[in-house]
Each structure stands twice: as C-alpha cells, then as structure tokens.
Write a protein that holds these residues in place. Structure first.
Motif, PDB file in Angstrom:
ATOM      1  N   HIS A 175      21.021  90.346  14.761  1.00  0.00           N
ATOM      2  CA  HIS A 175      20.240  88.834  14.556  1.00  0.00           C
ATOM      3  C   HIS A 175      20.206  88.429  16.078  1.00  0.00           C
ATOM      4  CE1 HIS A 175      19.884  84.823  13.686  1.00  0.00           C
ATOM      5  NE2 HIS A 175      21.052  84.435  14.650  1.00  0.00           N
ATOM      6  N   GLY A 176      19.272  87.685  16.705  1.00  0.00           N
ATOM      7  CA  GLY A 176      19.035  87.173  17.854  1.00  0.00           C
ATOM      8  C   GLY A 176      18.320  88.294  18.844  1.00  0.00           C
ATOM      9  N   LEU A 177      18.011  89.467  18.609  1.00  0.00           N
ATOM     10  CA  LEU A 177      17.498  90.248  19.375  1.00  0.00           C
ATOM     11  C   LEU A 177      15.975  90.023  19.699  1.00  0.00           C
ATOM     12  CD1 LEU A 177      18.376  92.871  21.035  1.00  0.00           C
ATOM     13  CD2 LEU A 177      17.408  94.085  19.380  1.00  0.00           C
ATOM     14  N   ARG A 178      15.479  89.804  20.883  1.00  0.00           N
ATOM     15  CA  ARG A 178      14.070  89.664  21.041  1.00  0.00           C
ATOM     16  C   ARG A 178      13.350  90.792  21.336  1.00  0.00           C
ATOM     17  NH1 ARG A 178      14.500  86.040  26.160  1.00  0.00           N
ATOM     18  NH2 ARG A 178      15.855  87.835  26.756  1.00  0.00           N
ATOM     19  N   ILE A 179      12.129  90.856  20.620  1.00  0.00           N
ATOM     20  CA  ILE A 179      11.465  91.857  20.815  1.00  0.00           C
ATOM     21  C   ILE A 179      10.153  91.396  21.432  1.00  0.00           C
ATOM     22  CG2 ILE A 179      10.563  91.838  18.530  1.00  0.00           C
ATOM     23  CD1 ILE A 179      10.549  94.706  18.499  1.00  0.00           C
ATOM     24  N   VAL A 180       9.405  92.183  21.929  1.00  0.00           N
ATOM     25  CA  VAL A 180       7.845  91.883  22.496  1.00  0.00           C
ATOM     26  C   VAL A 180       7.230  93.226  21.866  1.00  0.00           C
ATOM     27  CG1 VAL A 180       8.048  93.185  24.599  1.00  0.00           C
ATOM     28  CG2 VAL A 180       6.236  91.693  24.299  1.00  0.00           C
ATOM     29  N   ASN A 181       5.962  92.709  21.314  1.00  0.00           N
ATOM     30  CA  ASN A 181       5.340  93.789  20.230  1.00  0.00           C
ATOM     31  C   ASN A 181       3.936  94.025  20.785  1.00  0.00           C
ATOM     32  OD1 ASN A 181       4.993  95.362  18.045  1.00  0.00           O
ATOM     33  ND2 ASN A 181       5.179  93.593  16.512  1.00  0.00           N
TER      34      ASN A 181
ATOM     35  N   LYS B 114      12.902  94.057   7.650  1.00  0.00           N
ATOM     36  CA  LYS B 114      11.791  93.204   7.437  1.00  0.00           C
ATOM     37  C   LYS B 114      11.108  92.537   9.025  1.00  0.00           C
ATOM     38  CE  LYS B 114      12.826  91.451   2.904  1.00  0.00           C
ATOM     39  NZ  LYS B 114      13.114  90.034   1.871  1.00  0.00           N
ATOM     40  N   PRO B 115       9.949  92.714   9.133  1.00  0.00           N
ATOM     41  CA  PRO B 115       9.609  91.945  10.473  1.00  0.00           C
ATOM     42  C   PRO B 115       9.723  90.635  10.772  1.00  0.00           C
ATOM     43  CG  PRO B 115       7.775  93.442   9.385  1.00  0.00           C
ATOM     44  CD  PRO B 115       8.848  93.308   8.289  1.00  0.00           C
ATOM     45  N   SER B 116       9.660  89.892   9.501  1.00  0.00           N
ATOM     46  CA  SER B 116      10.049  88.522   9.764  1.00  0.00           C
ATOM     47  C   SER B 116      11.353  88.259  10.203  1.00  0.00           C
ATOM     48  CB  SER B 116       9.884  87.869   8.506  1.00  0.00           C
ATOM     49  OG  SER B 116      10.782  88.189   7.569  1.00  0.00           O
ATOM     50  N   HIS B 117      12.417  89.213  10.387  1.00  0.00           N
ATOM     51  CA  HIS B 117      13.892  88.906  10.723  1.00  0.00           C
ATOM     52  C   HIS B 117      13.743  89.123  12.309  1.00  0.00           C
ATOM     53  CE1 HIS B 117      15.682  89.836   6.453  1.00  0.00           C
ATOM     54  NE2 HIS B 117      14.980  88.542   6.796  1.00  0.00           N
ATOM     55  N   LEU B 118      12.714  89.897  13.053  1.00  0.00           N
ATOM     56  CA  LEU B 118      12.764  90.168  14.322  1.00  0.00           C
ATOM     57  C   LEU B 118      12.121  88.857  15.088  1.00  0.00           C
ATOM     58  CD1 LEU B 118      12.907  92.934  13.036  1.00  0.00           C
ATOM     59  CD2 LEU B 118      11.753  93.753  15.041  1.00  0.00           C
ATOM     60  N   THR B 119      13.035  88.287  15.931  1.00  0.00           N
ATOM     61  CA  THR B 119      12.351  87.300  16.946  1.00  0.00           C
ATOM     62  C   THR B 119      11.733  87.922  17.835  1.00  0.00           C
ATOM     63  OG1 THR B 119      14.667  85.885  16.913  1.00  0.00           O
ATOM     64  CG2 THR B 119      13.334  85.509  18.762  1.00  0.00           C
ATOM     65  N   GLY B 120      10.511  87.309  18.016  1.00  0.00           N
ATOM     66  CA  GLY B 120       9.439  87.821  18.813  1.00  0.00           C
ATOM     67  C   GLY B 120       8.367  88.792  18.195  1.00  0.00           C
ATOM     68  N   TYR B 121       8.314  89.160  17.023  1.00  0.00           N
ATOM     69  CA  TYR B 121       7.573  90.173  16.276  1.00  0.00           C
ATOM     70  C   TYR B 121       6.365  89.846  16.647  1.00  0.00           C
ATOM     71  CZ  TYR B 121       5.475  93.238  12.807  1.00  0.00           C
ATOM     72  OH  TYR B 121       4.837  94.196  12.189  1.00  0.00           O
ATOM     73  N   ASP B 122       5.959  88.585  16.621  1.00  0.00           N
ATOM     74  CA  ASP B 122       4.462  88.224  16.852  1.00  0.00           C
ATOM     75  C   ASP B 122       4.255  88.081  18.287  1.00  0.00           C
ATOM     76  OD1 ASP B 122       3.758  88.129  13.978  1.00  0.00           O
ATOM     77  OD2 ASP B 122       4.825  86.230  13.807  1.00  0.00           O
ATOM     78  N   HIS B 123       4.936  88.257  19.099  1.00  0.00           N
ATOM     79  CA  HIS B 123       4.762  87.988  20.505  1.00  0.00           C
ATOM     80  C   HIS B 123       4.027  89.319  21.111  1.00  0.00           C
ATOM     81  CE1 HIS B 123       6.676  87.966  24.964  1.00  0.00           C
ATOM     82  NE2 HIS B 123       5.324  87.682  24.894  1.00  0.00           N
ATOM     83  N   VAL B 124       2.839  89.422  21.324  1.00  0.00           N
ATOM     84  CA  VAL B 124       1.932  90.612  21.463  1.00  0.00           C
ATOM     85  C   VAL B 124       1.489  90.584  22.938  1.00  0.00           C
ATOM     86  CG1 VAL B 124      -0.291  91.768  20.586  1.00  0.00           C
ATOM     87  CG2 VAL B 124       1.318  90.630  18.981  1.00  0.00           C
TER      88      VAL B 124
ATOM     89  N   GLU C 245      11.739  88.363  29.395  1.00  0.00           N
ATOM     90  CA  GLU C 245      11.112  87.467  28.496  1.00  0.00           C
ATOM     91  C   GLU C 245      11.485  87.963  26.883  1.00  0.00           C
ATOM     92  OE1 GLU C 245       9.382  84.391  28.773  1.00  0.00           O
ATOM     93  OE2 GLU C 245       9.899  84.637  30.923  1.00  0.00           O
ATOM     94  N   ALA C 246      11.985  89.141  27.010  1.00  0.00           N
ATOM     95  CA  ALA C 246      12.352  89.756  25.732  1.00  0.00           C
ATOM     96  C   ALA C 246      13.292  90.865  26.048  1.00  0.00           C
ATOM     97  CB  ALA C 246      10.999  90.831  25.203  1.00  0.00           C
ATOM     98  N   ASP C 247      14.232  91.369  25.128  1.00  0.00           N
ATOM     99  CA  ASP C 247      15.158  92.387  25.387  1.00  0.00           C
ATOM    100  C   ASP C 247      15.152  93.732  24.858  1.00  0.00           C
ATOM    101  OD1 ASP C 247      17.315  90.172  25.627  1.00  0.00           O
ATOM    102  OD2 ASP C 247      17.122  89.711  23.447  1.00  0.00           O
ATOM    103  N   ILE C 248      13.896  93.687  24.294  1.00  0.00           N
ATOM    104  CA  ILE C 248      13.251  95.231  23.763  1.00  0.00           C
ATOM    105  C   ILE C 248      11.925  95.115  23.516  1.00  0.00           C
ATOM    106  CG2 ILE C 248      13.742  94.657  21.288  1.00  0.00           C
ATOM    107  CD1 ILE C 248      15.169  97.544  21.216  1.00  0.00           C
ATOM    108  N   GLY C 249      11.242  96.305  23.791  1.00  0.00           N
ATOM    109  CA  GLY C 249      10.154  96.546  23.451  1.00  0.00           C
ATOM    110  C   GLY C 249       9.908  98.190  23.391  1.00  0.00           C
ATOM    111  N   VAL C 250       8.857  98.371  22.446  1.00  0.00           N
ATOM    112  CA  VAL C 250       8.203  99.943  22.188  1.00  0.00           C
ATOM    113  C   VAL C 250       7.529 100.285  23.046  1.00  0.00           C
ATOM    114  CG1 VAL C 250       7.578 101.602  20.649  1.00  0.00           C
ATOM    115  CG2 VAL C 250       9.108  99.651  19.799  1.00  0.00           C
TER     116      VAL C 250
END
Length: 316
Positions: A189-195, A216-226, A241-246
């Motif tokens: 919970h609360g982990l911020r991602i950039v996609n 679920k993608p909807s549970h990821l904060t920032g999933y729509d941050h592209v 601006e994000a904690d994690i990115g692929v």
C-alpha cells in the motif's frame, strides 16, 4: 517563405492526425517526398500541401483559406532508386544497426521509428514497418516474443533473429531504502509507481507480472502516470516523483541517483517479413548482426548479453 518550411514525421503525424508509423509508410512509398537532416527525416511544406490536395480528389483549385501549392519534385528526383526501411524500437543498438545497413547497402535508407514492441508488431501486420524490434513476455509460458508474433503475423512468412539480451527490473532510489525485492512488493500500500505507455514491452512485462501475482492495476498508485521511454522512467524515480519504475539495466547506468534491481533477462529480437523483395536486404542484415564488427560495437556498451546475437530463432 513557404518553401523554407519543413516538418518532421512527428509534426506531420499531428497535422494529419495519423500515426508516425503511417507517416513513415507514406515516405517509404514515395507519396511524401523527404530528405534527411542529421538523423531526422523532413518533408517540405510544399510537398505536404501537394499530398493533401491529391488526397482531396486531385483538384488544383484553391480555396481562399488554402496557401498556394508549389510543384513537388518527381519521385525519381527525390528517391534516385533508394528504398526506405522503417526500423522500429528505442534501443540504441538499433541506431548502430541502421548505420551498418546504410553503409553496406547504398540502395537502402533506414528510417527509425521509436514505437513500442506491441505497436511495432501491429505496424508490421499493417505493412507500415520493415524491421521490428520486440521484447514481449508471455507470462503463461515464460517465452519472449514468439507467442505474440505468431498471433499477430497470422498468414505471413517471417524471420525472427536475436539482436541481444538484457536485464529488466525495477528502478529504485539509491540504496533501495524501501527494501524492494521483487514483483510481489507491488502489492504494498502506498508504493508509487511510474508506468510505460500501452504497447511498450515494459508495460506488457508489468501487466503480465501483475496478472501472475494477482495484483490489480487499480491498487497501484501512479499506474496511470505514464512516460514513453526508459530514460524518463528512471528520471522520475531519481527525482523522487515515484518510488519504482520498470525498465532496463542499461538506462540505470547513465542516470545519476538511481538504483536498479534486476528481475528478468529479456530477449530483444528482430522480426522481418520474408518475401522475394526483402530477401537481399535480409541477407545483408543477417551478415551484419552475425559479424564481429557489429558485436564489438555492442560489447563497448554495458548492459548487453550477446550470447544469442545473430541467431535465427524462428523462420516460418
């Protein structure tokens, strides 16, 4: 003056409301005369206007709002028998490949399109690209690329050749202060991602891992941050601006204040449609990617595994 105005492929795609790959296809077919400025292809305003008028029905009548039409050069004057090859993908190795192709085959003019893996395969199915690079994971089989190629290029004869392999994983803050270890940590919970954008290999990798781990993608904060490339993803994490990115390991080596957690070795392959017209340049491409000279250039760039480079993986 109008004759001094020219447009890039990206500008034309916005003006005509079509994809950049379609613009490259028009250039390849000779419908949009073009020329090279550095690494960019440009089209003069007069030639763009002539194309637009031809597609309105060929009328040369001008409305009061339309600028004057200037005669476009003949296809022979523009192309001189040179054929364009559209190469899709974002990895720097493709720029090296394009340079070798241009040097070895004077009758070819490589054009680079920075499209994602899935969009690239779709463009090949539509006949809009010639050499597609792809790194798409099929989560059910663990196989890269071939499951997608088989589904999308139905009815086509094609060749799949490995260009390189590379590690993909997470960009994190230096020292990994959140102690992120793997895909299951995305459920926190609360982990911020950039996609990445839809159609990119990194987006497919993330979505497959979310599916396999029941997240679920909807549970990821920032999933729509592209963002639309690995460098931008890494920069967002580096800036806090994000904690994690692929992304891929290579990009982490050129961005300051970033850490990288390798999670999977992905295969980065080239796909080409096999037919009589393409056979000559396909032979040249195979010679290039299997050559010591090409591999030595890639070896000078950290982050690449070349153990499969040049190997034909599938031929239909």
């Amino acid at each position: 003056m109008p004759e001094d105005i020219s447009y890039t492929a990206e500008e034309i795609s916005k003006l005509l409301k079509i994809s950049k790959l379609t613009v490259y296809d028009l250039i390849k077919k000779g419908e949009l005369p073009s020329y090279r400025v550095g690494k960019q292809m440009r089209v003069d305003a007069a030639d763009l206007q002539a194309y637009k008028l031809r597609n309105k029905g060929g009328s040369h009548a001008q409305s009061a709002q339309e600028p004057p039409v200037y005669p476009s050069p003949s296809p022979a004057a523009v192309h001189h028998g040179i054929r364009s090859l559209v190469i899709t993908g974002q990895d720097m190795s493709l720029d090296i490949l394009a340079k070798h192709l241009e040097n070895r085959t004077p009758g070819l003019r490589p054009l680079r399109s920075h499209a994602g893996s899935l969009d690239s395969l779709i463009s090949m199915y539509k006949g809009e690209s010639d050499i597609v690079s792809t790194h798409l994971l099929d989560g059910d089989t663990g196989e890269y690329n071939l499951p997608y190629i088989r589904r999308l290029l139905v009815g086509s004869s094609y060749l799949v050749v490995n260009l390189l392999s590379r590690y993909a994983g997470f960009y994190v803050a230096p020292g990994n202060p959140l102690n992120i270890k793997g895909w299951s940590d995305l459920s926190r919970h609360g982990l911020r991602i950039v996609n990445r954008e839809k159609g990119s290999g990194a987006r497919v990798l993330l979505d497959e891992q979310l599916r396999l781990h029941g997240i679920k993608p909807s549970h990821l904060t920032g999933y729509d941050h592209v963002q639309t490339n690995h460098l931008s993803i890494a920069a967002q994490v580096a800036l806090g601006e994000a904690d994690i990115g692929v992304g891929i390991e290579k990009t982490a080596s050129i961005v300051n204040q970033i850490g990288f957690i390798p999670l999977i070795k992905e295969r980065y392959d080239l796909v080409m449609i096999k037919n009589r017209e393409n056979q000559a340049w396909i032979n040249e491409l195979l010679h290039i990617v299997q050559s010591d000279a090409f591999k030595q250039e890639l070896e000078a760039m950290a982050g690449y595994d070349l153990s499969l480079t040049g190997r034909i993986l599938y031929e239909s």
